[in-house]
Every structure is written in C-alpha cells, then in structure tokens.
Design an enzyme around this catalytic site. Structure first.
Site, PDB file in Angstrom:
ATOM      1  CG  ASN A 192      -1.858  -1.177   1.208  1.00 45.22           C
ATOM      2  OD1 ASN A 192      -2.354  -1.571   0.152  1.00 45.22           O
ATOM      3  ND2 ASN A 192      -2.051  -1.793   2.366  1.00 45.22           N
ATOM      4  NE  ARG A 193       3.117   2.314  -5.113  1.00 43.27           N
ATOM      5  CZ  ARG A 193       3.241   1.054  -5.555  1.00 43.27           C
ATOM      6  NH1 ARG A 193       3.517   0.072  -4.715  1.00 43.27           N
ATOM      7  NH2 ARG A 193       3.121   0.777  -6.829  1.00 43.27           N
TER       8      ARG A 193
END
Ligand SMILES: Cc1cc2nc3c(=O)[nH]c(=O)nc-3n(C[C@H](O)[C@H](O)[C@H](O)COP(=O)(O)O)c2cc1C
Length: 215
Positions: A192-193
């Site tokens: 999710n970065r």
C-alpha cells in the site's frame, strides 16, 4: 509517440525495516543489506551504484559506477579524475550515491563528501586489474569528445604494442574516490505504498541519529 504506463503497478511485500531492528551503525546496516543482496543471486552487479554530482554547469548529473570497497569510513569507486564527474567533484565534493536492488525491493541513498584516496591505494587496485582494463583506462580521455570509434581503437592498438609483455603504469589522472557519508537512508518497499524509510544522520559528536521518514 505515446505510451501510458499507468498500469505498471507492483506491491512490495518481501520485508520490513524497523527502528528496533536496524543496526546502530549505518555501515553495518549497509553491510547486512549488501550481503543479503549478494546471497539472493537476483542482482547481477549488487555493487553497481549511481553517483550524482553537481556539475560545473550547475546541473546535477548521475551515472553508474562500480563500488569496489566499503568500510566504516565509506564507499570507494575508481574513475578518471579528469572526467566530467572528476571535475565536478574537484569543484564541489558533495555527492549522492544510490543503490537500487529491485529483487529485494530495497534502495539505499547516501549523501557524502568525496575525496581522492591515497595514490598507493589506487596503485594497488590498478595493478590488480586485467591488462586490457589497465590499457582501457590509459586510452580513454574519459568524457572528452572523440572523432570516432576507430580513433579509440587505433589508440588502443598502439598502446597494446607499446605495453606488450610490460607493466602498464597507473596514469596519475586515474584513481579512487572515497565517499564519506553524512547521511544514509534505507528504503524498504512495503504494501500500500506505506514503505519503510530509516535515515541515519551524522551528528557533530560523530554519533548517528536514526529517524523514520514518511514514505
Ligand atoms: C554497470 C556500469 C558500471 C560502470 N562502472 C564504472 C566505474 O567503475 N568507473 C567509471 O569511471 N565509469 C563506470 N561506468 C561508466 C559511467 O557510467 C560513465 O559513463 C563514465 O564514468 C563517465 O561519466 P562522466 O562523463 O559523467 O564522468 C560504468 C557504467 C555502467 C553502466
């Protein structure tokens, strides 16, 4: 021409990096990651690093070189001192090094000051290189404009004859730089970065301050 790369997407899930798990000294942390990358067998040249300099024209410029040694003092690479990067470092020794090890989903970014290593150390490394690489260093006025490939091959032919069966002396304009780090950032890709970024900054008392950065 147009190519949309918006769908290029990868989730990074291999590992994590925490304040609690990192080494106190960034060179030890670097060593750990470097050995893990070597052992992973997924990167051809884990010692390939990007060196960015501030050029005499005011622009930053990056290029890949091979790190040949790392110690508690820093990172060593070899090049032509008269090259574009050599001239840039002469005017401004502040440089940035970076490693990207895609299979490990890791990046390391180092800011530091470059200095020439002692001539006898450059001699030692130069002597250890294959004859052909030694001649290549002599033949190339690195970063200068040349008329053609034939020109370079002609020069190499002459040198091959001159040094046939003989030692090639190290040109004084070819040697090593040691980059002494002032900051080293370790980046570990996460889902999710929400990547992990841990930065070590050198303090006045030569201790390293460890901080987490937002991804
Ligand atoms: C994988 C790889 C390794 C390289 N290793 C070196 C090196 O160790 N030393 C070097 O001077 N150039 C090396 N080069 C070439 C540099 O990227 C660059 O072309 C050269 O140093 C001239 O840079 P400059 O004109 O900006 O000074 C390497 C290039 C690649 C792609």
């Amino acid at each position: 021409m147009q190519k949309d790369l918006g769908d290029y997407r990868k989730s990074y899930e291999k590992s994590e990096l925490t304040e609690a798990s990192v080494k106190e000294n960034p060179m030890e942390q670097f060593q750990k990651w470097f050995y893990e990358t070597e052992a992973s067998d997924g990167v051809d040249e884990p010692n390939a690093m990007t060196v960015s300099t501030i050029g005499l024209d005011g622009f930053p410029k990056s290029r890949v070189v091979l790190m040949k040694k790392f110690t508690f003092e820093g990172f060593i690479f070899y090049t032509n001192y008269h090259s574009e990067k050599g001239r840039a470092i002469e005017a401004n020794p502040s440089v940035c090094l970076s490693f990207f090890w895609p299979n490990m989903e890791r990046q390391v970014i180092i800011k530091g000051k470059a200095e020439k290593i002692a001539p006898n150390l450059s001699d030692g490394y130069f002597e250890s290189r294959p004859h052909g690489s030694q001649l290549g260093a002599v033949v190339s006025d690195q970063s200068e404009v040349v008329p053609s490939r034939e020109y370079l091959e002609g020069k190499l032919n002459k040198l091959e004859k001159k040094y046939y069966g003989k030692e090639v002396p190290r040109p004084e304009y070819w040697g090593g730089y040691l980059v002494r780090p002032i900051s080293i950032e370790f980046w570990q890709g996460r889902p999710n970065r929400l990547h992990d970024r841990i930065r070590y900054s050198l303090q006045e008392d030569f201790d390293w301050k460890i901080e987490r950065l937002a991804p």
